[in-house]
Design an enzyme around this catalytic site. Sequence first.
Site, PDB file in Angstrom:
ATOM      1  N   ASP A 108      58.361  65.883  29.037  1.00  4.77           N
ATOM      2  CA  ASP A 108      58.051  66.336  27.688  1.00  4.77           C
ATOM      3  C   ASP A 108      58.861  67.611  27.450  1.00  4.77           C
ATOM      4  OD1 ASP A 108      56.523  66.719  25.208  1.00  4.77           O
ATOM      5  OD2 ASP A 108      55.501  68.305  26.308  1.00  4.77           O
ATOM      6  N   ASP A 149      58.138  70.420  24.456  1.00  2.29           N
ATOM      7  CA  ASP A 149      57.343  71.572  24.015  1.00  2.29           C
ATOM      8  C   ASP A 149      56.198  71.851  24.979  1.00  2.29           C
ATOM      9  OD1 ASP A 149      58.657  72.317  21.572  1.00  2.29           O
ATOM     10  OD2 ASP A 149      57.859  70.510  20.649  1.00  2.29           O
ATOM     11  N   ASP A 186      52.391  68.642  29.553  1.00  2.00           N
ATOM     12  CA  ASP A 186      51.457  69.764  29.500  1.00  2.00           C
ATOM     13  C   ASP A 186      50.187  69.436  28.736  1.00  2.00           C
ATOM     14  OD1 ASP A 186      51.979  71.613  26.563  1.00  2.00           O
ATOM     15  OD2 ASP A 186      53.052  69.770  27.026  1.00  2.00           O
TER      16      ASP A 186
END
Length: 208
Positions: free
Chosen positions: A12, A14, A166
């Site tokens: 990922d 961001d 995250d």
Amino acid sequence: MENNVAECVIFDMDGTLLDSERLCNQALLDTIPEINIPLDELICMFGGRRLAWMFDQIESRFDCVLPENIEQIYRTRVSELFETDLCAFPGVRDVLATLTVPYCIATSAPRTKVMHALKKTQLSEFFKDRIFSSYDIGSWKPDPGIFLHAAHQMNISAQNCLVVEDSEAGIQAAKSANMRVIQFCGALTQPIHDEFFKSYYDFPIPVS
């Protein structure tokens, strides 16, 4: 994934490679005064989610009507914060430079934002055209579509891919794609998954 060894690592962006989830959610606080919860709660609520879904949730939860041009207002503020504060997490460049298996980005962010962010943080050279956006296929986390698309484009079976995420939405998406997932807990992100790490200097993923 035989012997717990990945054939491809899907990152990922961001909040995972870049300390940008904090900035994106700060932009929400800056542009929508009706939001009355702390930044860390906002990150937990909206991390990895589609922007349109986020705006719908904000209107419902905070009993407000957002202006028609809220996306433009929001993205302008995000760009301003990126220009002044965006950075990659410490150790990311070292990990990318030493990975010995193919890797890519699979993100809910639009491609223009991704390209700008990678250029700003000098990570473009590591990913080149191995960038896959939900906006390209019309599928957003927690749906597994973007991870399955990335695996297909990388020509690696889903079960042999490992996802670094995250957010709760991203972790759910990876699990639904039948991929092993490990959570990066940087900035304001708290552990919500059994496998996690807090620093790229302790990057724990076994690859060959």
